[in-house]
Scaffold this motif. Structure first.
Motif, PDB file in Angstrom:
ATOM      1  N   PRO A  40      25.384 -56.536  47.473  1.00 55.28           N
ATOM      2  CA  PRO A  40      24.293 -55.584  47.701  1.00 55.28           C
ATOM      3  C   PRO A  40      24.078 -54.710  46.467  1.00 55.28           C
ATOM      4  N   GLY A  41      23.238 -55.165  45.554  1.00 51.18           N
ATOM      5  CA  GLY A  41      23.052 -54.492  44.271  1.00 51.18           C
ATOM      6  C   GLY A  41      22.323 -53.164  44.394  1.00 51.18           C
ATOM      7  N   ILE A  42      22.723 -52.212  43.562  1.00 49.37           N
ATOM      8  CA  ILE A  42      22.056 -50.900  43.553  1.00 49.37           C
ATOM      9  C   ILE A  42      20.686 -51.009  42.895  1.00 49.37           C
ATOM     10  N   THR A  43      20.578 -51.839  41.854  1.00 52.96           N
ATOM     11  CA  THR A  43      19.269 -52.051  41.223  1.00 52.96           C
ATOM     12  C   THR A  43      18.348 -52.767  42.200  1.00 52.96           C
ATOM     13  N   ARG A  44      18.870 -53.756  42.910  1.00 52.78           N
ATOM     14  CA  ARG A  44      18.084 -54.450  43.946  1.00 52.78           C
ATOM     15  C   ARG A  44      17.568 -53.453  44.978  1.00 52.78           C
ATOM     16  N   LYS A  45      18.454 -52.616  45.473  1.00 54.11           N
ATOM     17  CA  LYS A  45      18.079 -51.622  46.480  1.00 54.11           C
ATOM     18  C   LYS A  45      17.024 -50.675  45.939  1.00 54.11           C
ATOM     19  N   SER A  46      17.186 -50.246  44.687  1.00 48.57           N
ATOM     20  CA  SER A  46      16.246 -49.303  44.080  1.00 48.57           C
ATOM     21  C   SER A  46      14.863 -49.928  43.922  1.00 48.57           C
ATOM     22  N   ILE A  47      14.803 -51.194  43.509  1.00 45.86           N
ATOM     23  CA  ILE A  47      13.514 -51.874  43.369  1.00 45.86           C
ATOM     24  C   ILE A  47      12.813 -51.988  44.716  1.00 45.86           C
ATOM     25  N   LEU A  48      13.549 -52.370  45.757  1.00 48.91           N
ATOM     26  CA  LEU A  48      12.943 -52.490  47.077  1.00 48.91           C
ATOM     27  C   LEU A  48      12.423 -51.142  47.571  1.00 48.91           C
ATOM     28  N   GLU A  49      13.192 -50.075  47.340  1.00 49.65           N
ATOM     29  CA  GLU A  49      12.763 -48.738  47.764  1.00 49.65           C
ATOM     30  C   GLU A  49      11.552 -48.282  46.961  1.00 49.65           C
ATOM     31  N   LEU A  50      11.533 -48.604  45.689  1.00 47.68           N
ATOM     32  CA  LEU A  50      10.409 -48.241  44.828  1.00 47.68           C
ATOM     33  C   LEU A  50       9.139 -48.957  45.276  1.00 47.68           C
ATOM     34  N   LEU A  51       9.234 -50.241  45.564  1.00 46.99           N
ATOM     35  CA  LEU A  51       8.064 -51.006  46.006  1.00 46.99           C
ATOM     36  C   LEU A  51       7.537 -50.492  47.343  1.00 46.99           C
ATOM     37  N   ARG A  52       8.445 -50.211  48.258  1.00 42.45           N
ATOM     38  CA  ARG A  52       8.009 -49.749  49.581  1.00 42.45           C
ATOM     39  C   ARG A  52       7.371 -48.367  49.503  1.00 42.45           C
ATOM     40  N   ALA A  53       7.868 -47.530  48.586  1.00 39.90           N
ATOM     41  CA  ALA A  53       7.277 -46.206  48.405  1.00 39.90           C
ATOM     42  C   ALA A  53       5.853 -46.302  47.861  1.00 39.90           C
ATOM     43  N   GLU A  54       5.556 -47.411  47.197  1.00 34.69           N
ATOM     44  CA  GLU A  54       4.210 -47.621  46.646  1.00 34.69           C
ATOM     45  C   GLU A  54       3.298 -48.358  47.631  1.00 34.69           C
ATOM     46  N   GLY A  55       3.801 -48.562  48.853  1.00 37.36           N
ATOM     47  CA  GLY A  55       2.985 -49.211  49.861  1.00 37.36           C
ATOM     48  C   GLY A  55       3.041 -50.722  49.824  1.00 37.36           C
ATOM     49  N   LYS A  56       3.898 -51.259  48.984  1.00 40.74           N
ATOM     50  CA  LYS A  56       4.054 -52.714  48.926  1.00 40.74           C
ATOM     51  C   LYS A  56       5.193 -53.109  49.869  1.00 40.74           C
ATOM     52  N   GLU A  57       5.166 -54.303  50.365  1.00 42.25           N
ATOM     53  CA  GLU A  57       6.163 -54.725  51.342  1.00 42.25           C
ATOM     54  C   GLU A  57       6.899 -55.980  50.862  1.00 42.25           C
ATOM     55  N   PRO A  58       7.943 -55.789  50.080  1.00 43.94           N
ATOM     56  CA  PRO A  58       8.765 -56.945  49.699  1.00 43.94           C
ATOM     57  C   PRO A  58       9.451 -57.517  50.924  1.00 43.94           C
ATOM     58  N   VAL A  59       9.723 -58.803  50.874  1.00 40.58           N
ATOM     59  CA  VAL A  59      10.315 -59.495  52.018  1.00 40.58           C
ATOM     60  C   VAL A  59      11.726 -59.940  51.670  1.00 40.58           C
TER      61      VAL A  59
END
Length: 354
Positions: free
Chosen positions: A256-275
């Motif tokens: 469970p990468g911290i960079t992975r987690k940060s990218i997913l949180e960043l995308l979701r904060a911008e209204g994008k929905e990574p899967v």
């Protein structure tokens, strides 16, 4: 617990050419050391001069791999200050690794305090040049001086620091990767989700084979069906397929990468929905063949974002995005590094000043 400090009376000469730092080759003047004993707990926290360790030839870390580690960075801001990126996440993950490997958990607040104190003492070692950073390696080893497979009763926890050069001195260049279909990195129920040395040692052979064929990394498949994508090299991996960002779901064998987690949180904060879901090698190759695989990138502490320009499977190379860095990869790299080096606003509370 108090931290005893013993300053180095013979400090090393700091590198003057930061373009030649490389990675993990130069170390600062001090390190943090703390001991744990069964029935006592953690004790004897110290910052001491950086130096060699003396351990028994029977030490459990040497025979049974009783070891875990983390990797994070300290960054020099333009105003000269120093800051960390999400250190709490690293120590929380280290505790999860410790539970899996039969090692004791840390007091996360104390670990952060110790790290900050160590960096304060060696603050002059944090490099100034664009893209450089102070790499931080916390690690824990079982150090029982007796043979026999058992839980550790004597443990050492250390933090060492290494000024490191830019990961991309020539710019953000896409790499060539190869899907590995012989060796596997980990299986569910094993140690794949723990950050322990055995996972990385087991990856060396496949990595060497890939390098001999001209590829930078291997793309790992799951260890059960050998069908689903898991990680790329020592990083998590993401894909942009037909406009949607997709990454392998955490399933117990993926770190469970911290960079992975940060990218997913960043995308979701911008209204994008990574899967987050399972992605088969066949699906990926089909997308590469029909042109819907628009981008691919690895993500981790060292590289932040590592774009992929060529994907190889069963001896066939597939070019991704014309072999050039994609728009999403570049944006994510710029946004994350902007926060890490203090060039962009931290809207998430990720930054920890030293």
């Amino acid at each position: 617990m108090e931290i005893k400090i013993t300053k180095n009376s013979n400090p090393a000469v700091k590198p003057t050419d930061e373009s030649k730092l490389g990675f993990g080759k130069v170390f600062t003047d001090h390190m943090f050391v703390m001991l744990w004993d069964k029935g006592i707990g953690w004790h004897d926290a110290e910052i001491v001069p950086f130096g060699d360790l003396s351990i028994s030839p029977a030490s459990s870390v040497l025979h049974y791999g009783a070891e875990i580690f983390e990797g994070l960075k300290a960054y020099r801001r333009a105003d000269g200050g120093v800051q960390l990126f999400r250190p709490r996440e690293n120590f929380l993950r280290m505790n999860r690794s410790a539970v899996r490997m039969g090692l004791p958990e840390l007091d996360v607040d104390f670990a952060i305090e110790a790290l900050k104190k160590l960096i304060e003492i060696d603050a002059d070692w944090v490099p100034y040049s664009e893209g450089t950073s102070l790499y931080i390696r916390p690690f824990m080893i079982g150090d029982d001086a007796k043979l026999g497979v058992h839980g550790s009763s004597h443990v050492r926890f250390l933090i060492i620091l290494s000024p490191s050069g830019s990961y991309y001195p020539g710019g953000l260049t896409p790499v060539k990767i190869m899907i590995e279909d012989e060796d596997v990195r980990a299986v569910r129920g094993g140690t794949g989700e723990a950050k322990c040395g055995g996972n990385y040692g087991a990856s060396v052979r496949a990595g060497d084979r890939a390098e001999e064929k001209g590829y930078s990394q291997v793309l790992w498949l799951d260890g059960v069906e050998r069908k689903y994508i898991e990680e790329v090299g020592a990083m998590n991996v993401m894909f942009k397929i037909n406009g949607q960002i997709v990454t392998p779901m955490l399933n117990g064998s993926i770190l469970p990468g911290i960079t992975r987690k940060s990218i997913l949180e960043l995308l979701r904060a911008e209204g994008k929905e990574p899967v987050e879901r399972r992605i088969s090698a066949e699906e990926l190759i089909e997308a590469a063949q029909n042109g819907t695989l628009e981008e691919a990138w690895g993500c981790g502490t060292a590289a932040v974002v590592s774009p992929v320009g060529v994907l190889s499977y069963k001896g066939v190379d597939y070019e991704i995005g014309g072999g050039k860095i994609g728009e999403t990869s570049q944006e994510l790299y710029d946004k994350l590094t902007g926060i890490q080096w203090g060039r962009a606003e931290d809207k998430f509370g990720w930054i920890c000043p030293v």
